[in-house]
Motif scaffolding. Structure first.
Motif, PDB file in Angstrom:
ATOM      1  N   ILE A  79      11.084   8.766 -12.531  1.00 42.43           N
ATOM      2  CA  ILE A  79      10.975   7.983 -13.760  1.00 42.43           C
ATOM      3  C   ILE A  79       9.590   8.266 -14.345  1.00 42.43           C
ATOM      4  O   ILE A  79       8.611   7.581 -14.034  1.00 42.43           O
ATOM      5  N   ASN A  80       9.485   9.300 -15.155  1.00 44.78           N
ATOM      6  CA  ASN A  80       8.176   9.707 -15.676  1.00 44.78           C
ATOM      7  C   ASN A  80       7.518   8.633 -16.528  1.00 44.78           C
ATOM      8  O   ASN A  80       6.293   8.585 -16.656  1.00 44.78           O
ATOM      9  N   ARG A  81       8.324   7.766 -17.113  1.00 44.96           N
ATOM     10  CA  ARG A  81       7.768   6.723 -17.971  1.00 44.96           C
ATOM     11  C   ARG A  81       6.841   5.784 -17.205  1.00 44.96           C
ATOM     12  O   ARG A  81       5.971   5.137 -17.796  1.00 44.96           O
ATOM     13  N   LEU A  82       7.022   5.675 -15.894  1.00 43.25           N
ATOM     14  CA  LEU A  82       6.142   4.818 -15.085  1.00 43.25           C
ATOM     15  C   LEU A  82       4.701   5.316 -15.100  1.00 43.25           C
ATOM     16  O   LEU A  82       3.781   4.553 -14.795  1.00 43.25           O
ATOM     17  N   TYR A 137       6.298  -6.242  -8.045  1.00 45.36           N
ATOM     18  CA  TYR A 137       5.299  -6.777  -8.979  1.00 45.36           C
ATOM     19  C   TYR A 137       3.931  -6.167  -8.685  1.00 45.36           C
ATOM     20  O   TYR A 137       3.258  -5.622  -9.568  1.00 45.36           O
ATOM     21  N   TRP A 138       3.519  -6.224  -7.414  1.00 42.52           N
ATOM     22  CA  TRP A 138       2.209  -5.668  -7.044  1.00 42.52           C
ATOM     23  C   TRP A 138       2.206  -4.148  -7.127  1.00 42.52           C
ATOM     24  O   TRP A 138       1.190  -3.543  -7.507  1.00 42.52           O
ATOM     25  N   SER A 139       3.318  -3.532  -6.798  1.00 44.27           N
ATOM     26  CA  SER A 139       3.360  -2.071  -6.858  1.00 44.27           C
ATOM     27  C   SER A 139       3.207  -1.558  -8.284  1.00 44.27           C
ATOM     28  O   SER A 139       2.542  -0.540  -8.529  1.00 44.27           O
ATOM     29  N   LEU A 140       3.809  -2.247  -9.251  1.00 47.98           N
ATOM     30  CA  LEU A 140       3.687  -1.826 -10.641  1.00 47.98           C
ATOM     31  C   LEU A 140       2.287  -2.080 -11.192  1.00 47.98           C
ATOM     32  O   LEU A 140       1.849  -1.389 -12.116  1.00 47.98           O
ATOM     33  N   LEU A 141       1.580  -3.040 -10.632  1.00 44.77           N
ATOM     34  CA  LEU A 141       0.205  -3.291 -11.069  1.00 44.77           C
ATOM     35  C   LEU A 141      -0.766  -2.247 -10.539  1.00 44.77           C
ATOM     36  O   LEU A 141      -1.872  -2.103 -11.065  1.00 44.77           O
ATOM     37  N   THR A 168       0.856  -1.184   0.000  1.00 43.52           N
ATOM     38  CA  THR A 168       0.000   0.000   0.000  1.00 43.52           C
ATOM     39  C   THR A 168       0.893   1.235   0.000  1.00 43.52           C
ATOM     40  O   THR A 168       2.115   1.145   0.156  1.00 43.52           O
ATOM     41  N   ALA A 169       0.269   2.389  -0.157  1.00 44.71           N
ATOM     42  CA  ALA A 169       1.040   3.628  -0.037  1.00 44.71           C
ATOM     43  C   ALA A 169       1.707   3.722   1.328  1.00 44.71           C
ATOM     44  O   ALA A 169       2.812   4.245   1.474  1.00 44.71           O
ATOM     45  N   HIS A 170       1.033   3.174   2.324  1.00 43.17           N
ATOM     46  CA  HIS A 170       1.542   3.170   3.695  1.00 43.17           C
ATOM     47  C   HIS A 170       2.855   2.403   3.803  1.00 43.17           C
ATOM     48  O   HIS A 170       3.760   2.786   4.536  1.00 43.17           O
ATOM     49  N   THR A 171       3.000   1.294   3.042  1.00 47.00           N
ATOM     50  CA  THR A 171       4.183   0.439   3.169  1.00 47.00           C
ATOM     51  C   THR A 171       5.206   0.654   2.069  1.00 47.00           C
ATOM     52  O   THR A 171       6.280   0.060   2.109  1.00 47.00           O
ATOM     53  N   LEU A 227       0.473   3.386  -6.734  1.00 45.79           N
ATOM     54  CA  LEU A 227       1.824   3.102  -6.277  1.00 45.79           C
ATOM     55  C   LEU A 227       2.841   3.364  -7.385  1.00 45.79           C
ATOM     56  O   LEU A 227       3.959   3.818  -7.110  1.00 45.79           O
ATOM     57  N   ARG A 228       2.462   3.083  -8.637  1.00 48.52           N
ATOM     58  CA  ARG A 228       3.351   3.425  -9.749  1.00 48.52           C
ATOM     59  C   ARG A 228       3.604   4.922  -9.775  1.00 48.52           C
ATOM     60  O   ARG A 228       4.722   5.379 -10.043  1.00 48.52           O
ATOM     61  N   GLY A 229       2.556   5.710  -9.502  1.00 48.86           N
ATOM     62  CA  GLY A 229       2.709   7.152  -9.489  1.00 48.86           C
ATOM     63  C   GLY A 229       3.652   7.612  -8.387  1.00 48.86           C
ATOM     64  O   GLY A 229       4.493   8.502  -8.608  1.00 48.86           O
ATOM     65  N   LEU A 230       3.528   7.017  -7.207  1.00 47.03           N
ATOM     66  CA  LEU A 230       4.431   7.374  -6.110  1.00 47.03           C
ATOM     67  C   LEU A 230       5.874   7.011  -6.458  1.00 47.03           C
ATOM     68  O   LEU A 230       6.804   7.785  -6.205  1.00 47.03           O
ATOM     69  N   ALA A 231       6.051   5.817  -7.047  1.00 40.18           N
ATOM     70  CA  ALA A 231       7.406   5.405  -7.442  1.00 40.18           C
ATOM     71  C   ALA A 231       7.948   6.327  -8.526  1.00 40.18           C
ATOM     72  O   ALA A 231       9.141   6.668  -8.518  1.00 40.18           O
TER      73      ALA A 231
END
Length: 493
Positions: free
Chosen positions: A82-85, A64-68, A31-34, A72-76
């Motif tokens: 890495i704007n491509r995310l 794997y779950w974060s990219l799905l 989660t965003a929390h973790t 979370l992809r936005g936070l990463a």
């Protein structure tokens, strides 16, 4: 830090609560929390890095779950810049979810292989399904994976054009179709068949990397499975140029610890953040980003950790500073530390201090930290025994001896235990009929005992031989396997 620090009891309770959540992280989605973003993981999220290597407990499933997850992809994307995310259309190609409409599960995969299906055809069909119904409606109307694969094989032209059109459209829209693969050790109970399936995934990943501009696979895989699967197609070595490793530095590990403490619920976590200062809350308040010093500055991390734990592993510095001692004693033979082992050691240390040293002036007693390393070693040995069962067969004959140990002694003990025969018997069912000299579960040459030392070194179970030729086992394996070391962390009694 101008305010009064938390008491030892408050820190101990905060550790216990925060690490209880951390130790169950594998059973839940992030989660965003973790979400924690160590600097060393940045390259693993590059879209064009299609293979991500990592052992047990280093974060493959987490990413794997974060990219799905779009949020979370936005936070990463923000934290790694890495704007491509932000321009991805992500789908699961395989994992431990129950979304078998997206890909065949283990039972179906077993049936497909028994029916003679080529692993590449299986994953090519999964890719076509992930591109959406509008690309190939006839394919999507079929229910069974065997029927889908048969349709693709019977209609190669429409299938190829669907990939080409999806690639062109994605390029025009400035997005990338990303297909994710994880939990590959669960593909098939027979390791030889699992390696064939991984080989099919990697072959498809390589093809998409070179044949398309905007379709990519990202494959989270254990290093030993990657090496074994490379034997299944000729150009696998080309993937090494498009790969990354999930590794953890010392500052990454302590940054993870402080992230969990600062993101725990309750008054103690709030005060912890206020005492340190510099924490940045997300807009919705579900996540707190630690100040840069706590995630990357060794001196700042050490000062804070010495408020929580004994600064030394004894009465003075001669036994080692706790901040460096802990990760050093959890390293494998490749100098890598699993964050799971690190957090397990700290969790056990908090529980042991509460039970044995409840009035200690710090949250973690140094002897409790030793107990934490013992427990982490036991867990790590369980994991390696599950992943590569032959390792336990190789190390058991050494139990009771001390390291460093002469190579001649190791070879003698192995001969006495008839290790080659035991390994060959254990691995026989995994040997390929066409290349029997390559055993996919572990030692490729079980009859060649010196080569076993090389393979154990590659796995990190042993360290490279010393200048005098003696062999060593890192503590994270040595302790639970029952070997001693003069002056080292003792084996549990």
């Amino acid at each position: 830090m101008t305010e009064a620090s938390l008491t030892a009891h408050e820190y101990r309770d905060l550790l216990s609560a925060a690490l209880a959540e951390a130790m169950t992280a594998d059973a839940r989605r992030p989660t965003a929390h973790t979400l924690f973003t160590p600097d060393s993981h940045r390259s693993a999220l590059y879209v064009d890095n299609v293979v991500v290597h990592g052992g047990r407990g280093v974060g493959k499933t987490f990413w794997y779950w974060s990219l799905l997850d779009e949020r979370l992809r936005g936070l990463a994307a923000d934290e790694y810049r890495i704007n491509r995310l932000r321009r991805l259309n992500v789908a699961p190609g395989y994992g431990l979810a129950s979304r078998h409409a997206c890909y065949p599960g283990p039972m179906v995969l077993r049936g497909l292989l028994e029916a003679g299906e080529d692993p590449y055809d299986i994953w090519y069909t999964v890719l076509l399904v992930s591109l959406g119904r509008t690309s190939l409606p006839d394919l999507h109307d079929l229910t069974e994976w065997a029927d889908k694969i048969a349709w693709v094989r019977a209609n190669p032209g429409p299938a190829e054009r669907a990939v080409e059109e999806a690639d062109r459209r994605a390029y025009d829209e400035n997005i990338v179709h990303l297909l994710l693969f994880d939990a590959l050790e669960h593909l098939h109970s027979d390791r030889q068949q699992a390696d064939r399936l991984v080989g099919g995934i990697l072959r498809l990943a390589l093809q998409m990397r070179f044949a398309t501009r905007s379709i990519r696979l990202k494959v989270f895989v254990r290093p030993d499975m990657f090496e074994a699967a490379r034997h299944h197609f000729a150009d696998a070595s080309k993937l090494s140029a498009y790969s990354a490793r999930l590794e953890w530095t010392q500052t990454d590990l302590y940054g993870l610890l402080f992230h969990y403490l600062g993101n725990e619920d309750g008054d103690a976590a709030r005060r912890f953040r206020e005492i340190i200062g510099g924490w940045q809350p997300e807009a919705d308040g579900t996540r707190q980003a630690a100040p840069r010093l706590l995630s990357g500055d060794e001196e700042a991390q050490q000062r804070l950790f010495e408020e929580i734990a004994d600064p030394f592993m004894g009465s003075n510095v001669r036994r080692g500073r706790t901040y460096a001692w802990l990760p050093n004693h959890l390293m494998d033979g490749r100098s890598q530390v699993s964050p799971r082992s690190f957090l397990q050691a700290l969790s056990t240390a908090a529980q042991t201090t509460a039970a044995r040293y409840p009035d200690h002036d710090r949250a973690l007693h140094h002897e409790a930290i030793r107990a934490g390393v013992q427990e982490a070693s036991a867990r790590r040995v369980e994991e390696v025994s599950e992943d590569t069962p032959w390792v336990e067969l190789a190390i058991k004959p050494l139990a009771g001896h001390q390291v460093p140990i002469p190579e001649s002694t190791v070879l003698s003990l192995w001969k006495e235990a008839k290790l080659s025969e035991a390994l060959a018997e254990d691995a026989a069912r995994y040997a390929q009929a066409d290349t029997p000299d390559h055993v996919r579960t572990g030692p490729r040459h079980p009859e060649d005992l010196p080569r076993l030392i090389t393979e154990l070194t590659e796995l990190g179970v042993m360290t490279k031989p010393r200048s005098d030729g003696r062999l060593d086992l890192p503590d994270v394996y040595r302790i639970a396997f029952g070997l001693g070391r003069k002056g080292g962390v003792p084996r549990p009694k």
